[in-house]
Write a protein that holds these residues in place. Structure first.
Motif, PDB file in Angstrom:
ATOM      1  N   GLU A  66       0.802  -1.216   0.314  1.00 59.73           N
ATOM      2  CA  GLU A  66       0.007   0.169  -0.159  1.00 59.73           C
ATOM      3  C   GLU A  66       0.834   1.691   0.299  1.00 59.73           C
ATOM      4  O   GLU A  66       0.279   2.288  -0.332  1.00 59.73           O
ATOM      5  CB  GLU A  66      -0.851  -0.085   1.090  1.00 59.73           C
ATOM      6  CG  GLU A  66      -1.891  -1.067   1.235  1.00 59.73           C
ATOM      7  CD  GLU A  66      -2.978  -0.657   2.241  1.00 59.73           C
ATOM      8  OE1 GLU A  66      -2.460   0.393   2.904  1.00 59.73           O
ATOM      9  OE2 GLU A  66      -3.774  -1.976   2.276  1.00 59.73           O
ATOM     10  N   ASP A  67       2.354   1.143   0.499  1.00 66.87           N
ATOM     11  CA  ASP A  67       2.963   2.423   0.529  1.00 66.87           C
ATOM     12  C   ASP A  67       4.030   2.195  -0.638  1.00 66.87           C
ATOM     13  O   ASP A  67       4.898   3.099  -0.653  1.00 66.87           O
ATOM     14  CB  ASP A  67       3.586   2.202   2.059  1.00 66.87           C
ATOM     15  CG  ASP A  67       4.777   1.485   2.161  1.00 66.87           C
ATOM     16  OD1 ASP A  67       4.094   0.217   1.494  1.00 66.87           O
ATOM     17  OD2 ASP A  67       5.709   0.980   3.330  1.00 66.87           O
ATOM     18  N   LEU A  68       3.995   1.410  -1.674  1.00 67.50           N
ATOM     19  CA  LEU A  68       4.738   1.327  -2.420  1.00 67.50           C
ATOM     20  C   LEU A  68       4.504   2.992  -3.872  1.00 67.50           C
ATOM     21  O   LEU A  68       6.041   3.212  -3.661  1.00 67.50           O
ATOM     22  CB  LEU A  68       4.051   0.866  -3.758  1.00 67.50           C
ATOM     23  CG  LEU A  68       4.866   0.528  -5.151  1.00 67.50           C
ATOM     24  CD1 LEU A  68       5.926  -0.586  -4.441  1.00 67.50           C
ATOM     25  CD2 LEU A  68       4.348  -0.565  -6.021  1.00 67.50           C
ATOM     26  N   LEU A  69       3.537   3.780  -3.664  1.00 63.81           N
ATOM     27  CA  LEU A  69       4.074   4.957  -4.200  1.00 63.81           C
ATOM     28  C   LEU A  69       4.957   6.009  -3.329  1.00 63.81           C
ATOM     29  O   LEU A  69       5.032   7.126  -3.679  1.00 63.81           O
ATOM     30  CB  LEU A  69       3.146   5.889  -4.685  1.00 63.81           C
ATOM     31  CG  LEU A  69       2.589   4.445  -5.625  1.00 63.81           C
ATOM     32  CD1 LEU A  69       0.502   5.609  -6.636  1.00 63.81           C
ATOM     33  CD2 LEU A  69       3.092   4.024  -6.993  1.00 63.81           C
ATOM     34  N   ASP A  70       5.342   5.748  -2.042  1.00 62.86           N
ATOM     35  CA  ASP A  70       6.086   6.386  -1.384  1.00 62.86           C
ATOM     36  C   ASP A  70       7.886   6.828  -1.649  1.00 62.86           C
ATOM     37  O   ASP A  70       8.507   7.665  -1.528  1.00 62.86           O
ATOM     38  CB  ASP A  70       5.932   6.092  -0.317  1.00 62.86           C
ATOM     39  CG  ASP A  70       4.637   6.249   0.803  1.00 62.86           C
ATOM     40  OD1 ASP A  70       3.825   6.873   0.260  1.00 62.86           O
ATOM     41  OD2 ASP A  70       4.420   5.691   1.812  1.00 62.86           O
ATOM     42  N   SER A  85     -10.003   0.576  -9.984  1.00 65.86           N
ATOM     43  CA  SER A  85     -10.138   0.385  -8.625  1.00 65.86           C
ATOM     44  C   SER A  85      -9.227  -0.231  -7.683  1.00 65.86           C
ATOM     45  O   SER A  85      -9.425  -0.899  -6.454  1.00 65.86           O
ATOM     46  CB  SER A  85     -11.368  -0.476  -8.568  1.00 65.86           C
ATOM     47  OG  SER A  85     -11.108  -1.411  -9.085  1.00 65.86           O
ATOM     48  N   ASN A  86      -7.657  -0.833  -8.792  1.00 65.50           N
ATOM     49  CA  ASN A  86      -6.301  -1.157  -7.986  1.00 65.50           C
ATOM     50  C   ASN A  86      -6.293  -0.320  -7.549  1.00 65.50           C
ATOM     51  O   ASN A  86      -6.520   1.169  -7.163  1.00 65.50           O
ATOM     52  CB  ASN A  86      -5.582  -1.612  -8.954  1.00 65.50           C
ATOM     53  CG  ASN A  86      -4.422  -2.461  -8.147  1.00 65.50           C
ATOM     54  OD1 ASN A  86      -3.851  -0.939  -7.869  1.00 65.50           O
ATOM     55  ND2 ASN A  86      -4.668  -3.357  -8.100  1.00 65.50           N
ATOM     56  N   ILE A  87      -5.918  -0.772  -5.467  1.00 68.21           N
ATOM     57  CA  ILE A  87      -5.635   0.120  -4.889  1.00 68.21           C
ATOM     58  C   ILE A  87      -4.477   1.262  -4.520  1.00 68.21           C
ATOM     59  O   ILE A  87      -4.431   2.283  -4.710  1.00 68.21           O
ATOM     60  CB  ILE A  87      -4.978  -0.527  -3.215  1.00 68.21           C
ATOM     61  CG1 ILE A  87      -4.857   0.882  -2.188  1.00 68.21           C
ATOM     62  CG2 ILE A  87      -4.445  -1.344  -3.448  1.00 68.21           C
ATOM     63  CD1 ILE A  87      -5.222   0.038  -1.111  1.00 68.21           C
ATOM     64  N   ILE A  88      -3.604   0.707  -5.698  1.00 71.82           N
ATOM     65  CA  ILE A  88      -2.040   1.239  -6.450  1.00 71.82           C
ATOM     66  C   ILE A  88      -2.189   2.099  -7.659  1.00 71.82           C
ATOM     67  O   ILE A  88      -2.063   3.048  -7.304  1.00 71.82           O
ATOM     68  CB  ILE A  88      -0.918   0.425  -6.697  1.00 71.82           C
ATOM     69  CG1 ILE A  88      -0.285  -0.122  -5.778  1.00 71.82           C
ATOM     70  CG2 ILE A  88      -0.056   1.037  -7.342  1.00 71.82           C
ATOM     71  CD1 ILE A  88      -0.070  -0.970  -6.003  1.00 71.82           C
ATOM     72  N   VAL A  89      -3.274   1.983  -8.478  1.00 72.73           N
ATOM     73  CA  VAL A  89      -4.503   3.168  -9.412  1.00 72.73           C
ATOM     74  C   VAL A  89      -4.778   3.945  -9.105  1.00 72.73           C
ATOM     75  O   VAL A  89      -4.546   5.471  -9.171  1.00 72.73           O
ATOM     76  CB  VAL A  89      -4.447   2.492 -10.496  1.00 72.73           C
ATOM     77  CG1 VAL A  89      -5.207   3.185 -11.779  1.00 72.73           C
ATOM     78  CG2 VAL A  89      -3.874   0.777 -10.711  1.00 72.73           C
ATOM     79  N   ALA A  92      -2.614   6.434  -7.029  1.00 76.94           N
ATOM     80  CA  ALA A  92      -1.679   7.058  -8.225  1.00 76.94           C
ATOM     81  C   ALA A  92      -2.075   8.279  -8.208  1.00 76.94           C
ATOM     82  O   ALA A  92      -1.581   9.654  -8.886  1.00 76.94           O
ATOM     83  CB  ALA A  92      -1.022   6.584  -9.282  1.00 76.94           C
ATOM     84  N   ILE A  93      -3.918   7.767  -9.129  1.00 77.77           N
ATOM     85  CA  ILE A  93      -4.359   9.337  -9.153  1.00 77.77           C
ATOM     86  C   ILE A  93      -4.534  10.120  -8.227  1.00 77.77           C
ATOM     87  O   ILE A  93      -4.228  11.791  -8.778  1.00 77.77           O
ATOM     88  CB  ILE A  93      -6.090   8.709 -10.212  1.00 77.77           C
ATOM     89  CG1 ILE A  93      -5.929   7.297 -10.941  1.00 77.77           C
ATOM     90  CG2 ILE A  93      -6.657   9.471  -9.929  1.00 77.77           C
ATOM     91  CD1 ILE A  93      -6.968   7.341 -11.325  1.00 77.77           C
ATOM     92  N   GLU A  94      -4.674   9.846  -7.503  1.00 76.37           N
ATOM     93  CA  GLU A  94      -4.949  11.072  -6.299  1.00 76.37           C
ATOM     94  C   GLU A  94      -3.618  11.660  -5.750  1.00 76.37           C
ATOM     95  O   GLU A  94      -3.794  12.487  -5.509  1.00 76.37           O
ATOM     96  CB  GLU A  94      -5.150  10.225  -4.795  1.00 76.37           C
ATOM     97  CG  GLU A  94      -6.708   9.551  -4.639  1.00 76.37           C
ATOM     98  CD  GLU A  94      -6.762   8.978  -3.922  1.00 76.37           C
ATOM     99  OE1 GLU A  94      -6.415   8.634  -2.949  1.00 76.37           O
ATOM    100  OE2 GLU A  94      -7.677   8.131  -3.177  1.00 76.37           O
ATOM    101  N   ARG A  95      -2.285  11.367  -6.062  1.00 79.92           N
ATOM    102  CA  ARG A  95      -1.196  11.892  -6.420  1.00 79.92           C
ATOM    103  C   ARG A  95      -0.963  12.633  -7.064  1.00 79.92           C
ATOM    104  O   ARG A  95       0.188  13.667  -7.482  1.00 79.92           O
ATOM    105  CB  ARG A  95      -0.083  10.642  -5.778  1.00 79.92           C
ATOM    106  CG  ARG A  95      -0.158  10.087  -4.698  1.00 79.92           C
ATOM    107  CD  ARG A  95       1.026   9.403  -4.039  1.00 79.92           C
ATOM    108  NE  ARG A  95       1.043   8.184  -2.901  1.00 79.92           N
ATOM    109  CZ  ARG A  95       1.489   8.630  -2.283  1.00 79.92           C
ATOM    110  NH1 ARG A  95       2.972   9.175  -2.442  1.00 79.92           N
ATOM    111  NH2 ARG A  95       1.515   7.493  -1.014  1.00 79.92           N
ATOM    112  N   GLY A  96      -1.749  12.569  -8.159  1.00 75.51           N
ATOM    113  CA  GLY A  96      -1.637  13.281  -9.617  1.00 75.51           C
ATOM    114  C   GLY A  96      -0.134  12.451 -10.169  1.00 75.51           C
ATOM    115  O   GLY A  96       0.307  13.401 -11.109  1.00 75.51           O
ATOM    116  N   ILE A  97      -0.163  11.109 -10.541  1.00 73.58           N
ATOM    117  CA  ILE A  97       0.606  10.375 -10.763  1.00 73.58           C
ATOM    118  C   ILE A  97       0.327   9.879 -12.590  1.00 73.58           C
ATOM    119  O   ILE A  97      -0.788   9.760 -12.119  1.00 73.58           O
ATOM    120  CB  ILE A  97       1.760   9.283 -10.209  1.00 73.58           C
ATOM    121  CG1 ILE A  97       1.832  10.077  -8.829  1.00 73.58           C
ATOM    122  CG2 ILE A  97       2.567   8.475 -10.845  1.00 73.58           C
ATOM    123  CD1 ILE A  97       2.431   9.034  -7.803  1.00 73.58           C
TER     124      ILE A  97
END
Length: 451
Positions: A66-70, A85-89, A92-97
């Motif tokens: 869950e913390d992969l995008l950190d 709906s994937n948790i990482i996707v 990423a969208i929420e972070r603007g990636i």
């Protein structure tokens, strides 16, 4: 391959492997990115991950932390099948990636112009037909995307004198940003993949990405007989090439019972097209229009149209034996596809149907059943389809366990002049791992009949 520098020393996450993920990871690695690969398959069973690790990429397998995008990724390239709906996707969208599919990479590195082909039905036939026409016309085409080789792998090797003919699903198109094909083809739009996109509107928006970035130097070939496709086409800045199978158009490509017309003038006889069915005439018109835009000799078009027997498992002509014509339409995993197949033939039909029971009704087939004089049913839906066939007035209804048995029973109840058609209207997963397996076994069973 274009020498782009945008990925140099940038952290990029490739989410999900399979063919597209591996190709994307390897390309990004060559472009100088710091690539991390995350795949749900455990490392010990994951040959792709092992190979990428050996090439110097960071590999995380068996879970999606869950913390992969950190870690500070600047781009995520995901497998098209992974839902948003994937948790990482979602993270990423929420972070603007940016979240892309490998089709975006293909466009960024390709030296060759691209043709993008999408639609709910007809993509594969149109793509294959166009590729064959361009090949016959010495246009040096390459085939890619949802059919054949992964698009970014093809684009990496393409030269300026090639043209990449690319089949594109809504899943792939949804993950594009700058993607801009020189020629876009939108065959049709029917309700599909709502479980992935959420609504019909979101599905249509994803399809629109095939033309969203096009400009006045590009072309959009689209279905003028569908109001929803026409309404989206009106938003495109590309030069518009409509097609119609219901009326003759003054601009674009169209047909009547006798001829194919280009800008209102006769181009060729309609019976030049060997593939049966109105839907295949529409697919052929899309391919012809794109070939015309690329100045392909008409002789090349006519030769391919007259000899093309179809794509495997898509109303594919198998053989004629003892006066019966056999067709493999195993790809028809829903009633819409089976309707198209049934409407393609004027001859009496023996229909092989049935498969995975998703609970859907067969009522949409009723108006297309009068030409069917016998049915062989199998799979989970066998009894439901048998009851439906009986309600349509069909008296000859056989039951079979496997496709081999179904072929034998279909032949036994057939008459000279019949079409024996596998078009199940159901997915294959109750008995076969893929519709291709079902179709391959059908073809082999037909061959066994002749021995």
């Amino acid at each position: 391959m274009k020498k782009i520098t945008m990925f140099e020393h940038k952290k990029v996450l490739v989410l999900g492997l399979a063919k597209s993920g591996v190709a994307a990871a390897e390309l990004l690695h060559k472009l100088g990115a710091f690539v991390t690969v995350n795949d749900s398959k455990p490392f010990e069973d994951n040959d792709d991950a092992k190979r990428l690790l050996e090439q110097g990429m960071h590999v995380i397998c068996g879970r999606h932390p869950e913390d992969l995008l950190d870690e500070g990724f600047e781009v995520v390239v995901k497998n098209p099948g992974i839902p948003y709906s994937n948790i990482i996707v979602k993270d990423a969208i929420e972070r603007g990636i940016p979240v892309w599919t490998e089709v975006e990479l293909a466009y960024l590195v390709s030296e060759a112009p691209m043709i993008g082909i999408t639609g709910s039905n007809g993509k594969t036939t149109t793509t294959t037909l166009l590729f064959n026409i361009l090949n016959e016309g010495n246009k040096k085409p390459l085939i890619a995307g949802n059919i054949g080789t992964v698009a970014c792998g093809v684009a990496e090797k393409a030269q300026q004198d090639n043209v990449i003919v690319t089949e594109l699903s809504s899943f792939q198109l949804m993950g594009t940003n700058e993607f801009k094909p020189h020629i876009a083809i939108w065959t049709n739009l029917f309700e599909a993949h709502i479980d992935y996109h959420g609504t019909m509107e979101e599905y249509a928006k994803a399809k629109f990405n095939v033309t969203r970035n096009q400009d006045e130097q590009d072309f959009l070939i689209y279905n003028a007989d569908q109001e929803i496709v026409s309404s989206y086409a009106a938003k495109s800045k590309a030069q518009k090439i409509p097609f119609s199978s219901t009326r003759i158009l003054e601009q674009g490509i169209s047909c009547d019972a006798d001829n194919i017309y280009w800008n209102g003038e006769v181009l060729m006889a309609r019976d030049m097209i060997a593939l049966p069915g109105k839907h295949n005439v529409e697919n052929a018109m899309c391919a012809i229009a794109a070939a015309k835009l690329l100045d392909t000799p008409q002789q090349a078009m006519e030769h391919v149209l007259a000899t093309f027997a179809g794509v495997e498992h898509r109303t594919q002509f198998v053989t004629t034996w003892n006066g019966r014509k056999f067709y493999n339409d195993s790809k028809a995993t829903n009633t819409l596809a089976t309707r198209s197949a049934l409407s393609a033939f004027k001859q009496p039909i023996v229909l092989l149907a049935g498969g995975l029971d998703r609970g859907h009704s067969f009522e949409e087939l009723r108006e297309f059943m009068p030409n069917v004089h016998a049915v062989v049913v199998s799979g989970e839906t066998a009894e439901r389809f048998a009851e439906f066939a009986k309600s349509c007035g069909i008296e000859t209804i056989e039951r079979a366990e496997w496709i081999e048995d179904a072929v034998e029973k279909a032949y036994a109840v057939s008459n000279e002049g019949d079409v024996i058609l596998l078009s199940p209207a159901c997915a294959s997963w109750d008995q076969y791992s893929r519709f291709e397996v079902r179709g391959e076994r059908f073809v082999k069973a037909v061959e066994a009949l002749q021995q």
